[in-house]
Design an enzyme around this catalytic site. Structure first.
Site, PDB file in Angstrom:
ATOM      1  N   GLY A   1       5.209   5.507  -4.999  1.00 58.53           N
ATOM      2  CA  GLY A   1       5.124   4.153  -4.439  1.00 58.53           C
ATOM      3  C   GLY A   1       5.298   3.116  -5.542  1.00 58.53           C
TER       4      GLY A   1
ATOM      5  NE  ARG B   1      10.408  -8.717 -21.253  1.00 55.29           N
ATOM      6  CZ  ARG B   1       9.393  -9.010 -22.053  1.00 55.29           C
ATOM      7  NH1 ARG B   1       8.275  -8.284 -22.000  1.00 55.29           N
ATOM      8  NH2 ARG B   1       9.488 -10.002 -22.906  1.00 55.29           N
ATOM      9  CB  ALA B   2       6.895  -2.755 -22.307  1.00 54.51           C
ATOM     10  CB  VAL B   3       9.692   1.783 -21.650  1.00 57.81           C
ATOM     11  CG1 VAL B   3      10.452   3.036 -22.063  1.00 57.81           C
ATOM     12  CG2 VAL B   3       8.288   2.140 -21.172  1.00 57.81           C
TER      13      VAL B   3
ATOM     14  CG  ASP C   1      -3.299   3.937  -3.885  1.00 57.63           C
ATOM     15  OD1 ASP C   1      -3.033   2.848  -3.346  1.00 57.63           O
ATOM     16  OD2 ASP C   1      -2.945   5.031  -3.418  1.00 57.63           O
TER      17      ASP C   1
ATOM     18  CB  SER D   1     -16.757 -14.898  10.829  1.00 56.55           C
ATOM     19  OG  SER D   1     -16.992 -15.071   9.453  1.00 56.55           O
TER      20      SER D   1
ATOM     21  CD  GLU E   1      -3.220   3.897   3.132  1.00 51.70           C
ATOM     22  OE1 GLU E   1      -2.455   3.994   4.081  1.00 51.70           O
ATOM     23  OE2 GLU E   1      -2.829   3.807   1.955  1.00 51.70           O
TER      24      GLU E   1
ATOM     25  CG  HIS F   1       4.562  -1.003   2.801  1.00 47.91           C
ATOM     26  ND1 HIS F   1       4.132  -0.384   3.939  1.00 47.91           N
ATOM     27  CD2 HIS F   1       4.887  -0.018   1.922  1.00 47.91           C
ATOM     28  CE1 HIS F   1       4.222   0.937   3.771  1.00 47.91           C
ATOM     29  NE2 HIS F   1       4.665   1.178   2.554  1.00 47.91           N
TER      30      HIS F   1
ATOM     31  NE  ARG G   1       4.301   0.566  -2.520  1.00 45.22           N
ATOM     32  CZ  ARG G   1       4.541   1.591  -1.689  1.00 45.22           C
ATOM     33  NH1 ARG G   1       3.540   2.191  -1.074  1.00 45.22           N
ATOM     34  NH2 ARG G   1       5.753   2.021  -1.487  1.00 45.22           N
TER      35      ARG G   1
HETATM   36  O1  F6P Z   1       0.139   5.342  -3.438  1.00 44.16           O
HETATM   37  C1  F6P Z   1       0.428   4.024  -3.184  1.00 44.16           C
HETATM   38  C2  F6P Z   1       0.486   3.748  -1.717  1.00 44.16           C
HETATM   39  O2  F6P Z   1       0.779   2.389  -1.536  1.00 44.16           O
HETATM   40  C3  F6P Z   1      -0.751   4.167  -0.921  1.00 44.16           C
HETATM   41  O3  F6P Z   1      -1.791   3.231  -1.001  1.00 44.16           O
HETATM   42  C4  F6P Z   1      -0.179   4.333   0.458  1.00 44.16           C
HETATM   43  O4  F6P Z   1      -0.957   5.236   1.203  1.00 44.16           O
HETATM   44  C5  F6P Z   1       1.162   4.890   0.200  1.00 44.16           C
HETATM   45  O5  F6P Z   1       1.536   4.489  -1.102  1.00 44.16           O
HETATM   46  C6  F6P Z   1       2.213   4.435   1.197  1.00 44.16           C
HETATM   47  O6  F6P Z   1       3.406   5.070   0.895  1.00 44.16           O
HETATM   48  P1  F6P Z   1       4.797   4.735   1.587  1.00 44.16           P
HETATM   49  O7  F6P Z   1       5.277   3.420   1.038  1.00 44.16           O
HETATM   50  O8  F6P Z   1       5.685   5.855   1.182  1.00 44.16           O
HETATM   51  O9  F6P Z   1       4.547   4.637   3.037  1.00 44.16           O
END
Ligand code: F6P
Length: 317
Positions: free
Chosen positions: A5, A15-17, A122, A210, A217, A247, A250
Site C-alpha cells: 500500500g 528522493r533521499a535514496v 498503519d 454527540s 478496520e 483511501h 492514504r
Molecule cells: O497496509 C496499508 C493499508 O492501507 C491498510 O490499512 C489497508 O487495510 C490496506 O492497506 C488496504 O489495501 P488496498 O489499498 O490494497 O485495498
C-alpha cells in the site's frame, strides 16, 4: 522500489535514496510497480533532476503493487535474472510487513543485499517508532473527524467512523485521543459490546450530545457497519451514522514529520548498503536510526502504547 500500500512520504524517501546514492557516486535504477515490475524488468535510471519536485507529493512516482508471482520461488528467480541483467548490486525497498517478508526471502535465496525502509500508514512494523505515512494519515483522519464532529453535535448523533489499520489500531488510538473520541475499537483491545453499552449509557446520563467512536478496520467487531448494526438493535434511541474514511487516508501531501523521517531513513538505507548490510530494515527508535534484521521485524508484533489506551479511557469518561 516501493511496494504494498502506498503511503505519503514514499516520494520523499525515493528522493533521499536517489540523491544519497548519487552523492556517493553510485548509479540508481528505479524499479517500477513493486515486485511485479521487478519480475517484468520495469526499470528506469534515476538522475537527480528526476526526483525534483516530488518531496511534497503523496503516492509514489515508482508506483506500487502487490505481486502474487513474487510469493513463488519461480517468480523470485525470474526477478533475480532481471536484476542481474540490469546490473543491480543492491536494493532499497520501501514498504510494510508483506514487502519485507518477500525482501527477506529474496535476499537470502539470492544472497543479494536488500535494505528496507518502513513505509505504511498503519505504523505496524516492529523495530521503528514511526513508519513513513503514519503521521500524514493521522492528520487526515483528525481533519475529517473534526468535520464529522460538527455535524454530529448539530444533530446529537452517534457516529461510528472506520479508519484503516488492517491488523493494527495505531491510527484509531492516536487519532482517537487527538479528536477526543468517546471510544475506540481496536484489534489489540478486546472490548465487548456490553462495555461499549455501559460507556454509551454513562455518556447518555451526563447528557453528552454527540458521540464519536473510532473503529479500526481490523477490529474483531468486523468494522464500523457491523458494530453500528449491533448497537442500533440495542439502543433504539440513538440516531446512528457510519462513515468509512477509506483511501482518503492514504493520499495527500506528506506532513513535515513524514518528509523528515523519509529523508533520514532514505539516507540511512543507502549508507547501510554501502556498509555491506543486507536483509535489514532501517528504523527510528527514540529518534535514533537503528538497523533491525528483517527476521526480527517480521517475527515480532509491535504493540500499541498501553499508556495511550489508558489515557484515551481516562479522557473519555
Ligand atoms: O497496509 C496499508 C493499508 O492501507 C491498510 O490499512 C489497508 O487495510 C490496506 O492497506 C488496504 O489495501 P488496498 O489499498 O490494497 O485495498
Amino acid at each position: 522500489m516501493t511496494s504494498g500500500g502506498d503511503a505519503p512520504g514514499m516520494n520523499a524517501a525515493i528522493r533521499a535514496v536517489t540523491r544519497t546514492a548519487l552523492f556517493h557516486g553510485v548509479e540508481v535504477v528505479g524499479i517500477l510497480n513493486g515486485y511485479q515490475g521487478m519480475i517484468n524488468g520495469h526499470f528506469r535510471k534515476l538522475k537527480s533532476h528526476m526526483v525534483s519536485d516530488i518531496i511534497q507529493r503523496g503516492g509514489t512516482m515508482l508506483k506500487s503493487a502487490r505481486s502474487e508471482m513474487f510469493m513463488k520461488e519461480e517468480g523470485r528467480q525470474q526477478a533475480y535474472e532481471m536484476i542481474v541483467e540490469e546490473g543491480i548490486d543492491g536494493i532499497v525497498v520501501i514498504g510494510g510487513d508483506g514487502t519485507f517478508k518477500g525482501a527477506r526471502k529474496f535476499s537470502l535465496e539470492q544472497n543479494l543485499p536488500v535494505v528496507g525502509i518502513p513505509g505504511t500508514i498503519d505504523n505496524d512494523l516492529y523495530g521503528t517508532d514511526y513508519t513513513i505515512g503514519y503521521d500524514t494519515a493521522l492528520n487526515t483522519i483528525v481533519e475529517a473527524v473534526d468535520k464529522i464532529r460538527d455535524t454530529a453535535s448539530s444533530h446529537n448523533r452517534l457516529f461510528f467512523i472506520e479508519v484503516m489499520g488492517k491488523d493494527a489500531g495505531f491510527l484509531a488510538l492516536r487519532s482517537g485521543i487527538a479528536c477526543g473520541a468517546e471510544a475506540i475499537l481496536i484489534p489489540e483491545i478486546n472490548r465487548d459490546t456490553a462495555s461499549l453499552r455501559e460507556h454509551l449509557e454513562a455518556d447518555n446520563k451526563r447528557r453528552k450530545l454527540s458521540n464519536i467512536i473510532l473503529v479500526a478496520e481490523g477490529d474483531e467487531t468486523g468494522g464500523a457497519f457491523n458494530i453500528a448494526e449491533q448497537v442500533k438493535e440495542e439502543f433504539e434511541g440513538y440516531d446512528i451514522r457510519v462513515t468509512v474514511l477509506g483511501h482518503i487516508q492514504r493520499g495527500g501531501s506528506p506532513s513535515a514529520f513524514d518528509r523528515v523521517i523519509a529523508s533520514q531513513l532514505g539516507v540511512a538505507a543507502v549508507e547501510a548498503l554501502l556498509d555491506d548490510q543486507k536483509s535489514i530494515m532501517v528504523g527510528l527508535m527514540n529518534r535514533e536510526v537503528v538497523h533491525i534484521p528483517f527476521n526480527r521485524t517480521i517475527k515480532h508484533h509491535k504493540d500499541v502504547n498501553r499508556r495511550l489506551v489508558d489515557i484515551q479511557d481516562i479522557l473519555s469518561i
